[in-house]
Design an enzyme around this catalytic site. Structure first.
Site, PDB file in Angstrom:
ATOM      1  N   TYR A  69       1.317  11.838   2.673  1.00 37.87           N
ATOM      2  CA  TYR A  69       1.195  11.219   1.339  1.00 37.87           C
ATOM      3  C   TYR A  69       1.805  12.134   0.273  1.00 37.87           C
ATOM      4  CZ  TYR A  69      -0.816   9.629  -3.055  1.00 37.87           C
ATOM      5  OH  TYR A  69      -0.973   9.203  -4.339  1.00 37.87           O
ATOM      6  N   GLY A 115      -0.278   6.544  -4.940  1.00 37.05           N
ATOM      7  CA  GLY A 115      -1.319   5.574  -5.250  1.00 37.05           C
ATOM      8  C   GLY A 115      -1.144   4.299  -4.442  1.00 37.05           C
TER       9      GLY A 115
END
Length: 506
Positions: free
Chosen positions: A50, A57
């Site tokens: 990530y 998000g």
């Protein structure tokens, strides 16, 4: 010089922010940061991490191709530099840099070492980023506010430098500084954390401790004015309640008043057996705002200490996402950026500082109401009653300011609004809580400034300068150097501001 190493104490943190101590980075930290950076660079090569090779998000489901990954970090920083409102003062901005620096120094973030070096230079050269009060919801950290710090680190945005607001690029050129080297996740690592709310929190605790000290001094002085009995702050009475804060406040009152000739002992008067009055002229015991100081300020003291402990834990914690674990050769995804710890502590702090302010306002009202104190002229007016006004005008200020703090003390911790496409479906509002606490603290200094001016006027009216304790005499003389005894009406706002500055800076 404070060296960033294994652990930064709150005292060391404050010495850098308020004592102007310089920051040095130890070899241990540099090695740790290098190891974390090198591990992440290799580990992320063929994995989905990530914020390295994904969007952010709700857009984390989109893979980012390798050729765009560095630009992704710049896009994040620039797009989230969207704060509004008043700029944070330089102390809070500097504290935010230090809190972020210490967190990234733990080696759990995978940042390039240039980040560590440049943040230390900003602190040591008193260059503080333009960071706005409004913007963060405190869930994925202080995304917006920390983006303004990151913007400066990439050589963009604005800073405060030698008292002026200037373009970062200009100041970097003057100081010979270079922007950070963006390599893997420097953007995300910088903005994904609780460092702004934590930095403001440290500044808040610093001034809250000063407020507690001034509240104690004011409370002691009023007890002197009325020649109170000493049993309500005695060791014997306060040890019957097991709260350490109450016991410490009572002990500090005894120390404060140890050489006062005005404080009386009950056994010398009401316990002597010589009093035959049917209706006592003198009060048997004082109003609560004078008599219950240990019980009121005890919880304030304990709360400040507890808040300080939580803040120290937070700025010594890894609070971004994901967490880089070199030892176990793994990257963990989670939510260490969530600001609930700081949000709750800031709410607690503003509540107790508001209560301290309420105590000061009630003590002030006691002094100004001649029907209650039965010692002083109305509004401690040393001039002509009816013609002069004494402290009447400033009481309105104290009352309205206290009322504002009461409203501001409603909690942010339980006020969550989902946002970010409901990805952030429960948030902390920690930065809002910290900013509101700072306002409550500033309000309290204003009310205490008015109270101390009033006490000084009362000391003069009662001609007690030679009888008050040495502690009271010291601050009384300092106040008198700012505002001499007055009988004629004065324009009060410059004096209130000067006394407020004295309380803050002493």
């Amino acid at each position: 010089m404070n060296t960033i190493n294994e652990y930064l104490s709150l005292a060391e943190f404050e010495a850098i922010i308020f004592g102007k101590n310089k920051v040095a980075i130890s070899d241990v930290v540099l090695n740790r940061v290098n190891e974390s950076f090198n591990f992440l660079k290799e580990f992320s090569g063929n994995k989905v991490i990530y914020g390295v090779n994904t969007g952010f998000g709700p857009m984390a489901q989109y893979r980012i191709k390798e050729s765009d990954q560095i630009q992704l970090q710049y896009n994040l920083i620039r797009s989230h530099s969207s704060g509004t409102g008043k700029p944070l003062n330089p102390e809070c901005a500097k504290a935010a840099i230090l809190a972020r620096l210490n967190t990234l120094s733990l080696g759990n973030s995978g940042v390039h070492p240039s980040v560590i070096h440049l943040m230390a230079e900003l602190i040591n050269r008193d260059i503080t980023p333009l960071i706005f009060e409004h913007g963060g919801v405190g869930a994925s950290g202080d995304l917006v506010q920390l983006s303004h710090l990151a913007l400066v680190l990439i050589g963009e945005g604005e800073v405060f430098y030698k008292g002026e607001r200037r373009a970062t690029a200009e100041v970097f050129e003057i100081e010979g500084l270079k922007p950070i080297q963006v390599e893997i996740r420097e953007g995300l690592a910088l903005i994904n954390g609780t460092s702004v709310m934590t930095g403001i929190g440290v500044v808040n605790v610093h001034y809250a401790q000063k407020l507690l000290d001034w509240s104690l001094k004011a409370s002691c002085a009023i007890n002197e004015l009325v020649q109170a009995y000493d049993d309500h702050f005695s060791q014997e009475l306060n040890q019957t309640k097991r709260h350490k804060g109450q016991q410490e406040v009572a002990e500090r009152m005894r120390t404060n008043l140890s050489d006062s000739t005005l404080i009386r002992k009950r056994e010398d008067h009401l316990y002597s057996g010589e009093n035959t009055e049917e209706i006592f002229k003198e009060k048997v015991q004082e109003y609560y705002s004078l008599r219950c100081v240990p019980q009121i300020l005890g919880p304030v003291l304990e709360t400040i200490n507890n808040v300080a402990s939580i803040l120290e834990d937070e700025f010594n914690s890894a609070n971004d996402n994901p967490i880089i674990d070199v030892k176990n050769q793994h990257v963990y995804h989670g939510g260490n950026f969530h600001g609930d710890y700081i949000s709750l502590e800031m709410d607690k702090l503003k509540i107790v500082i508001t209560k301290l302010t309420m105590l000061a306002e009630r003590q002030l009202n006691y002094l100004l109401n001649s029907k209650i104190n039965e010692l002083l002229p109305p509004f401690v007016n040393l001039g002509t009653l009816g013609f002069n006004f004494g402290m009447q005008g400033v009481q309105f200020v104290a009352t309205s300011t206290t009322a504002e703090s009461q409203t501001l003390s409603n909690p942010m911790y339980v006020h969550s609004i989902p946002n970010n496409n409901d990805n952030q479906d429960i948030v902390s509002m920690g930065t809002n809580a910290a900013v509101m606490t700072a306002k409550v603290i500033e309000n309290s200094f204003e009310v205490l400034a008015i109270e101390l001016i009033t006490i000084a006027q009362a000391i003069d009216y009662l001609d007690q300068k030679g009888k008050i304790s040495s502690v009271t005499k010291k601050w009384y003389e300092d106040i008198r150097n700012i505002i001499p005894t007055f009988k004629e009406d004065q324009v009060m706002y410059p004096f209130v501001q000067k006394v407020k500055d004295y309380l803050i800076n002493s």
